[in-house]
Scaffold this active site. Structure first.
Site, short mmCIF file in Angstrom:
data_model
loop_
_atom_site.label_atom_id
_atom_site.label_comp_id
_atom_site.label_asym_id
_atom_site.label_seq_id
_atom_site.Cartn_x
_atom_site.Cartn_y
_atom_site.Cartn_z
N SER A 165 0.85 -1.19 0.00
CA SER A 165 0.00 0.00 0.00
C SER A 165 0.89 1.24 0.00
O SER A 165 2.12 1.15 0.09
CB SER A 165 -0.92 0.00 1.21
OG SER A 165 -0.18 0.34 2.36
N LYS A 166 0.22 2.37 -0.08
CA LYS A 166 0.97 3.64 -0.21
C LYS A 166 1.94 3.85 0.94
O LYS A 166 2.95 4.52 0.80
CB LYS A 166 -0.02 4.81 -0.29
CG LYS A 166 -0.70 4.88 -1.63
CD LYS A 166 -1.29 6.26 -1.88
CE LYS A 166 -2.12 6.27 -3.14
NZ LYS A 166 -3.55 6.20 -2.88
N ARG A 167 1.62 3.24 2.09
CA ARG A 167 2.50 3.47 3.24
C ARG A 167 3.85 2.79 3.05
O ARG A 167 4.82 3.10 3.72
CB ARG A 167 1.73 3.07 4.49
CG ARG A 167 2.13 1.99 5.36
CD ARG A 167 1.00 1.71 6.37
NE ARG A 167 0.40 0.41 6.09
CZ ARG A 167 0.95 -0.73 6.46
NH1 ARG A 167 2.06 -0.75 7.16
NH2 ARG A 167 0.39 -1.88 6.15
N HIS A 168 3.96 1.88 2.08
CA HIS A 168 5.24 1.24 1.79
C HIS A 168 6.00 1.93 0.66
O HIS A 168 7.14 1.60 0.39
CB HIS A 168 5.04 -0.23 1.39
CG HIS A 168 4.28 -1.03 2.40
ND1 HIS A 168 2.98 -1.42 2.20
CD2 HIS A 168 4.64 -1.48 3.62
CE1 HIS A 168 2.57 -2.10 3.26
NE2 HIS A 168 3.54 -2.14 4.13
N GLY A 169 5.35 2.85 -0.04
CA GLY A 169 5.99 3.48 -1.19
C GLY A 169 4.99 3.63 -2.31
O GLY A 169 3.79 3.51 -2.10
#
Ligand code: GLU
Length: 262
Positions: free
Chosen positions: A250-254
């Protein structure tokens, strides 16, 4: 001939994991001298996002994943955008009603919510309780002329639905765990379940390659193929791209939007 399809919903920017699914479809089509169909699944109009379709087409072209049939290139099964194919789904749902495999449901949103609340209180999985399944014909005709309705599939109350997944082998679901799912919504648009099956059949798809998050929908598709008397395609559920901690990327990983990688 092998015919595969990539069937994204234009709800946001093309995700890198979705692009990976497209890659597997493209590879199989090219390896087998088959055809890759691009089909846009936009029947949930409330989720359609501005610019999403353009990002899908641009992303696929950037990767060199050219499609043989679909938007901008056309083909024998046009249109390839589901919102432009509505009459086909309605006809298919009516066919199932005529066969006794589907029915109109007149339950209001409030009633459905009350049923779910009671089920949760009893620690049961929330699901439609089947109230409209056995209405008297006269009552059904009266309601049909008076109020909006959805169309639901009548799932056999007993038994199992099983299928052979090309990656995972046999997968079995208990029918009592599958609710009478909606085929046509009250706005006349089909659900993903119905539109997906009708189009895979009409577009002569031989192999369905999609992300494994769709496995729980597949027994519904298998029931539909059976009710229509259609042969189901080969079913292939692909693992998802995970983050280093093995959660869904998800966006929290990149970056997750494919075009950010460009
Ligand atoms: N429209 C679905 C999606 O957005 C397609 C799933 C499938 O390939 O059946 O991924």
């Amino acid at each position: 001939m092998v015919r595969v399809r990539f069937a994204p919903s234009p709800t946001g920017m093309l995700h890198v994991g979705t692009a990976r699914t497209a890659l597997f479809n493209w590879l199989l089509a090219r390896a087998e001298g088959g055809a890759l169909v691009l089909r846009i699944e936009d029947t949930d109009q409330s989720r359609v996002a501005a610019g999403a379709l353009e990002s899908i087409l641009e992303g696929l072209r950037w990767l060199g994943l050219e499609w043989d049939e679909g938007p901008e290139v056309g083909g024998p099964h046009a249109p390839y955008v589901q919102s432009q194919r509505q009459p086909r789904y309605l006809e298919a749902a009516q066919e199932l009603v005529a066969k006794g495999r589907a029915y109109e449901c007149f339950c209001s949103a409030e009633r459905l919510e009350a049923v779910r609340r009671e089920q949760r209180a009893r620690k049961e999985a929330p699901r439609y309780d089947g109230r409209c399944r056995n209405l008297e014909p006269a009552e059904r005709a009266r309601l049909r002329s008076e109020q909006p309705y959805v169309m639901r599939f009548a799932v056999p109350p007993q038994g199992q639905t099983r299928f052979e997944d090309y990656v995972r082998g046999e997968i079995v679901f208990e029918n009592r765990e599958i609710e009478d799912f909606v085929l046509i919504k009250s706005d006349g648009m089909p659900t993903y379940q119905l539109a997906n099956v009708v189009d895979d059949h009409l577009m002569e798809i031989t192999h369905v390659l999609r992300g494994e998050e769709w496995i729980s929908s597949t027994p519904k598709h298998v029931l539909l193929y059976g009710a229509f008397g259609w042969q189901a395609p080969v079913l292939v559920h692909l693992p998802l791209i995970l983050a280093p901690d093995r959660s869904k990327l998800s966006k929290r990983h990149g970056a997750t939007a494919l075009l950010e990688y460009r």
